[in-house]
Write an enzyme that holds these catalytic residues in place. Structure first.
Site, PDB file in Angstrom:
ATOM      1  N   ASP A 298      -6.497   0.731   1.212  1.00 49.48           N
ATOM      2  CA  ASP A 298      -6.449   0.735   2.674  1.00 49.48           C
ATOM      3  C   ASP A 298      -7.815   0.308   3.191  1.00 49.48           C
ATOM      4  OD1 ASP A 298      -8.101   2.889   2.224  1.00 49.48           O
ATOM      5  OD2 ASP A 298      -6.980   4.289   3.483  1.00 49.48           O
TER       6      ASP A 298
ATOM      7  N   LYS B 141       0.830  -1.205   0.000  1.00 50.81           N
ATOM      8  CA  LYS B 141       0.000   0.000   0.000  1.00 50.81           C
ATOM      9  C   LYS B 141       0.865   1.257   0.000  1.00 50.81           C
ATOM     10  CE  LYS B 141      -1.424   2.284   3.379  1.00 50.81           C
ATOM     11  NZ  LYS B 141      -1.940   2.787   4.671  1.00 50.81           N
TER      12      LYS B 141
END
Length: 223
Positions: free
Chosen positions: A138, A120
């Site tokens: 996320d 991420k």
């Protein structure tokens, strides 16, 4: 969800916010990298507050390394997992200096090799700094994608793959910013603001909140 509805969602979010970006404050690629490392299990507000204190003193890998773990900890104590993050930041700064001439690398493999940098974090840096059409997933993106049925998956990697496959090319660069902001400010985990949502009519969430809509009906107001 069909392709026509999916496109309509992105077009609506684009019309609302044509140039979305991260809410983390930064001026250089290194500053953003550190901010994203700190943002794991922490709010952007707390990260920005800490960064405002530490950056005037150390805003380069060399300067950050000179602070040492304990020095960094003094500025990030209000952030969750601050000891682990301070250790990772020191290791990352050392690796940036030893292997990348102090620069943030522009490729996923090199970024993910840095301590404290996962998929991420790498996606955020590649997208925001280098303009790659990556989609960082996320908790907000995971929730919004699944809840709206925009792209479903049992884990963040599955949702990322689905979003990458199903999101029209012209929206991919900004997709995760739109979805993060929508999840952060409208599509809350426990009480989504469905009645005040610009994509409510396109969303396929079967349990849309009732209170706001009923209030509108009862008061004969148009929202």
């Amino acid at each position: 969800m069909n392709a026509k509805k999916r496109r309509a969602i992105y077009e609506t979010l684009k019309n609302l916010n044509p140039y979305p970006t991260t809410e983390l404050e930064y001026t250089t690629s290194f500053e953003l990298l550190i901010a994203v490392i700190l943002s794991a299990q922490a709010t952007d507000i707390s990260v920005n507050k800490a960064m405002r204190q530490i950056l005037p003193i150390a805003n380069t890998p060399k300067a950050m390394l000179a602070l040492g773990e304990e020095g960094i900890e003094q500025y990030i104590k209000a952030i969750g997992l601050y000891r682990i993050k301070a250790k990772n930041i020191i290791s990352t700064c050392r690796m940036l200096l030893d292997k990348h001439y102090g620069e943030v690398p522009n490729n996923r493999k090199a970024l993910e090799a840095l301590p404290g940098v996962g998929r991420k974090t790498a996606s955020v840096v590649l997208n925001t700094i280098f303009g790659h059409p990556t989609i960082a997933v996320d908790t907000h993106v995971f929730r919004v994608a699944n809840r709206t049925r925009l792209a479903t998956g049992k884990n963040v990697r599955a949702v990322e793959v689905a979003l990458k496959k199903l999101t029209p090319a012209e929206f991919q660069h900004n997709a995760h910013h739109w979805l993060i902001l929508h999840g952060r400010h409208v599509c809350y985990a426990r009480a989504p603001k469905c009645g005040n949502c610009v994509i409510e009519t396109l969303c396929e969430f079967k349990s849309k909140t009732y209170a706001f809509t009923q209030k509108c009906i009862d008061s004969h107001k148009v929202y």
